[in-house]
Design a protein around this motif. Structure first.
Motif, PDB file in Angstrom:
ATOM      1  N   LEU A  65     -14.341 -12.909  -6.800  1.00  0.00           N
ATOM      2  CA  LEU A  65     -13.268 -12.030  -7.252  1.00  0.00           C
ATOM      3  C   LEU A  65     -12.735 -11.264  -6.055  1.00  0.00           C
ATOM      4  N   GLY A  66     -11.440 -11.367  -5.810  1.00  0.00           N
ATOM      5  CA  GLY A  66     -10.803 -10.620  -4.738  1.00  0.00           C
ATOM      6  C   GLY A  66      -9.990  -9.478  -5.311  1.00  0.00           C
ATOM      7  N   ILE A  67     -10.303  -8.259  -4.903  1.00  0.00           N
ATOM      8  CA  ILE A  67      -9.615  -7.072  -5.401  1.00  0.00           C
ATOM      9  C   ILE A  67      -8.743  -6.505  -4.290  1.00  0.00           C
ATOM     10  N   GLY A  68      -7.452  -6.413  -4.548  1.00  0.00           N
ATOM     11  CA  GLY A  68      -6.531  -5.832  -3.592  1.00  0.00           C
ATOM     12  C   GLY A  68      -6.302  -4.361  -3.878  1.00  0.00           C
ATOM     13  N   VAL A  69      -6.402  -3.541  -2.847  1.00  0.00           N
ATOM     14  CA  VAL A  69      -6.094  -2.115  -2.963  1.00  0.00           C
ATOM     15  C   VAL A  69      -4.661  -1.953  -2.465  1.00  0.00           C
ATOM     16  N   VAL A  70      -3.729  -1.755  -3.381  1.00  0.00           N
ATOM     17  CA  VAL A  70      -2.317  -1.864  -3.034  1.00  0.00           C
ATOM     18  C   VAL A  70      -1.632  -0.501  -3.017  1.00  0.00           C
ATOM     19  N   ALA A  71      -0.656  -0.407  -2.141  1.00  0.00           N
ATOM     20  CA  ALA A  71       0.194   0.772  -1.998  1.00  0.00           C
ATOM     21  C   ALA A  71       1.601   0.260  -1.705  1.00  0.00           C
ATOM     22  N   PRO A  72       2.596   1.144  -1.669  1.00  0.00           N
ATOM     23  CA  PRO A  72       3.963   0.668  -1.425  1.00  0.00           C
ATOM     24  C   PRO A  72       4.116  -0.166  -0.160  1.00  0.00           C
ATOM     25  N   GLU A  73       3.349   0.165   0.906  1.00  0.00           N
ATOM     26  CA  GLU A  73       3.500  -0.573   2.162  1.00  0.00           C
ATOM     27  C   GLU A  73       2.539  -1.749   2.289  1.00  0.00           C
ATOM     28  N   THR A  74       1.776  -2.046   1.240  1.00  0.00           N
ATOM     29  CA  THR A  74       0.841  -3.164   1.286  1.00  0.00           C
ATOM     30  C   THR A  74       1.595  -4.481   1.476  1.00  0.00           C
ATOM     31  N   PRO A  75       1.145  -5.340   2.391  1.00  0.00           N
ATOM     32  CA  PRO A  75       1.806  -6.639   2.563  1.00  0.00           C
ATOM     33  C   PRO A  75       1.824  -7.427   1.257  1.00  0.00           C
ATOM     34  N   PRO A  76       2.922  -8.096   0.946  1.00  0.00           N
ATOM     35  CA  PRO A  76       3.023  -8.842  -0.317  1.00  0.00           C
ATOM     36  C   PRO A  76       1.908  -9.863  -0.507  1.00  0.00           C
ATOM     37  N   SER A  77       1.409 -10.444   0.580  1.00  0.00           N
ATOM     38  CA  SER A  77       0.376 -11.475   0.451  1.00  0.00           C
ATOM     39  C   SER A  77      -0.895 -10.932  -0.179  1.00  0.00           C
ATOM     40  N   VAL A  78      -1.197  -9.649   0.030  1.00  0.00           N
ATOM     41  CA  VAL A  78      -2.396  -9.063  -0.573  1.00  0.00           C
ATOM     42  C   VAL A  78      -2.272  -9.069  -2.090  1.00  0.00           C
ATOM     43  N   GLN A  92      -0.261 -10.906  -3.871  1.00  0.00           N
ATOM     44  CA  GLN A  92      -0.101 -12.270  -4.370  1.00  0.00           C
ATOM     45  C   GLN A  92      -1.422 -13.032  -4.426  1.00  0.00           C
ATOM     46  N   LEU A  93      -2.297 -12.802  -3.452  1.00  0.00           N
ATOM     47  CA  LEU A  93      -3.520 -13.593  -3.345  1.00  0.00           C
ATOM     48  C   LEU A  93      -4.718 -12.955  -4.037  1.00  0.00           C
ATOM     49  N   ALA A  94      -4.678 -11.645  -4.262  1.00  0.00           N
ATOM     50  CA  ALA A  94      -5.801 -10.974  -4.921  1.00  0.00           C
ATOM     51  C   ALA A  94      -5.881 -11.399  -6.384  1.00  0.00           C
ATOM     52  N   ASP A  95      -7.105 -11.427  -6.907  1.00  0.00           N
ATOM     53  CA  ASP A  95      -7.309 -11.751  -8.317  1.00  0.00           C
ATOM     54  C   ASP A  95      -7.050 -10.543  -9.210  1.00  0.00           C
ATOM     55  N   ALA A  96      -7.241  -9.349  -8.660  1.00  0.00           N
ATOM     56  CA  ALA A  96      -7.002  -8.108  -9.389  1.00  0.00           C
ATOM     57  C   ALA A  96      -6.553  -7.060  -8.387  1.00  0.00           C
ATOM     58  N   CYS A  97      -5.832  -6.055  -8.858  1.00  0.00           N
ATOM     59  CA  CYS A  97      -5.322  -5.020  -7.964  1.00  0.00           C
ATOM     60  C   CYS A  97      -5.641  -3.633  -8.511  1.00  0.00           C
ATOM     61  N   VAL A  98      -5.964  -2.723  -7.603  1.00  0.00           N
ATOM     62  CA  VAL A  98      -6.089  -1.311  -7.938  1.00  0.00           C
ATOM     63  C   VAL A  98      -5.139  -0.549  -7.035  1.00  0.00           C
ATOM     64  N   ALA A  99      -4.805   0.678  -7.435  1.00  0.00           N
ATOM     65  CA  ALA A  99      -3.751   1.409  -6.742  1.00  0.00           C
ATOM     66  C   ALA A  99      -4.256   2.375  -5.685  1.00  0.00           C
ATOM     67  N   SER A 100      -5.578   2.563  -5.579  1.00  0.00           N
ATOM     68  CA  SER A 100      -6.073   3.536  -4.613  1.00  0.00           C
ATOM     69  C   SER A 100      -7.555   3.312  -4.359  1.00  0.00           C
ATOM     70  N   VAL A 101      -8.038   3.926  -3.280  1.00  0.00           N
ATOM     71  CA  VAL A 101      -9.470   3.885  -2.984  1.00  0.00           C
ATOM     72  C   VAL A 101     -10.254   4.581  -4.093  1.00  0.00           C
ATOM     73  N   ARG A 102      -9.676   5.631  -4.652  1.00  0.00           N
ATOM     74  CA  ARG A 102     -10.345   6.337  -5.754  1.00  0.00           C
ATOM     75  C   ARG A 102     -10.578   5.398  -6.933  1.00  0.00           C
ATOM     76  N   GLU A 103      -9.603   4.557  -7.237  1.00  0.00           N
ATOM     77  CA  GLU A 103      -9.780   3.619  -8.345  1.00  0.00           C
ATOM     78  C   GLU A 103     -10.842   2.575  -8.021  1.00  0.00           C
ATOM     79  N   VAL A 104     -10.965   2.212  -6.744  1.00  0.00           N
ATOM     80  CA  VAL A 104     -12.054   1.315  -6.346  1.00  0.00           C
ATOM     81  C   VAL A 104     -13.397   1.970  -6.650  1.00  0.00           C
ATOM     82  N   ALA A 105     -13.539   3.241  -6.253  1.00  0.00           N
ATOM     83  CA  ALA A 105     -14.790   3.956  -6.497  1.00  0.00           C
ATOM     84  C   ALA A 105     -15.094   4.045  -7.988  1.00  0.00           C
ATOM     85  N   GLU A 106     -14.066   4.332  -8.786  1.00  0.00           N
ATOM     86  CA  GLU A 106     -14.267   4.425 -10.232  1.00  0.00           C
ATOM     87  C   GLU A 106     -14.704   3.083 -10.806  1.00  0.00           C
ATOM     88  N   LEU A 107     -14.091   2.014 -10.327  1.00  0.00           N
ATOM     89  CA  LEU A 107     -14.445   0.675 -10.792  1.00  0.00           C
ATOM     90  C   LEU A 107     -15.891   0.340 -10.456  1.00  0.00           C
TER      91      LEU A 107
END
Length: 218
Positions: free
Chosen positions: A161-174, A176-191
């Motif tokens: 499972l690939g999790i992308g931590v995305v923000a407005p400036e995140t490269p589109p490939s992240v 596109q290629l991630a299996d799931a996305c979160v919006a912040s490091v805080r959400e990673v910690a919560e997950l």
């Protein structure tokens, strides 16, 4: 918010330090450079010395990682101008040294011309440690290599499972290629905390496996 796209069983999580995968492959001890990366360490250092001497841009952070380097310009007064000036310096010096340049989120990466990437590092970890399941988290262009490797590993039977931590400036490939996305490091910690709490509350290995299987939701 967590945006899932695939189901997954997870028993081990690996986080590659950004930029270090070109040389680091041991998760149990101090990082050790692969032999093919070692000759590039003094070349990286020499280029960074030149950059530090030639530029006068306040707020630039120069990060020497040994076989790779990163020049962060997020904190400069004018990031666009800082990027142009740094690229102008690197274009003259890095290319003559045989190094290559790769841009990320407000960062310019200086890399040796090797086929070792975060993707090859992840593949090596799976082979070396005989991993059957793997979670990878990444947020920049160099992590796209790892997300591609996860797709290949999945075809060979490894649950990934690939999790992308995305923000407005995140490269589109992240995204596109991630299996799931979160919006912040805080959400990673919560997950991760929710996952850990669930594993601790389950009584047996079988129940932990059952808990870990299925889609991640937020």
């Amino acid at each position: 918010m967590v945006v899932p796209r695939r189901s997954f069983n997870a028993t081990m999580m690996v986080r590659m330090n950004a930029g270090r995968s070109a040389g680091d492959r041991d998760v149990t001890s101090e990082p050790e450079l692969v032999p093919e990366a070692r000759p590039w360490v003094p070349r990286i250092a020499a280029v960074l010395d030149d950059v530090a001497r030639m530029h006068a841009i306040p707020g630039v952070l120069i990060e020497n990682k040994g076989a790779t380097a990163s020049l962060h310009y997020r904190m400069t007064p004018d990031p666009d101008q800082a990027r142009r000036e740094l690229l102008a310096i690197l274009a003259r010096r890095a290319i003559t040294s045989g190094l290559r340049i790769e841009e990320g989120r407000m960062v310019i990466n200086l890399l040796p011309p090797l086929t070792v990437t975060k993707g090859s590092a992840v593949s090596w970890l799976v082979r070396e440690h005989r991993l059957e399941r793997l979670v990878y988290l990444g947020d920049d262009i160099t992590d796209a290599h790892a997300f591609r490797a996860l797709a290949v590993l999945r075809q060979s039977g490894v649950r990934t499972l690939g999790i992308g931590v995305v923000a407005p400036e995140t490269p589109p490939s992240v995204r596109q290629l991630a299996d799931a996305c979160v919006a912040s490091v805080r959400e990673v910690a919560e997950l991760l905390c929710r996952t850990a709490d669930g594993l601790e509350s389950s009584g047996t290995m079988e129940s932990r496996e059952a808990l870990a299987s299925g889609e991640i939701d937020g």
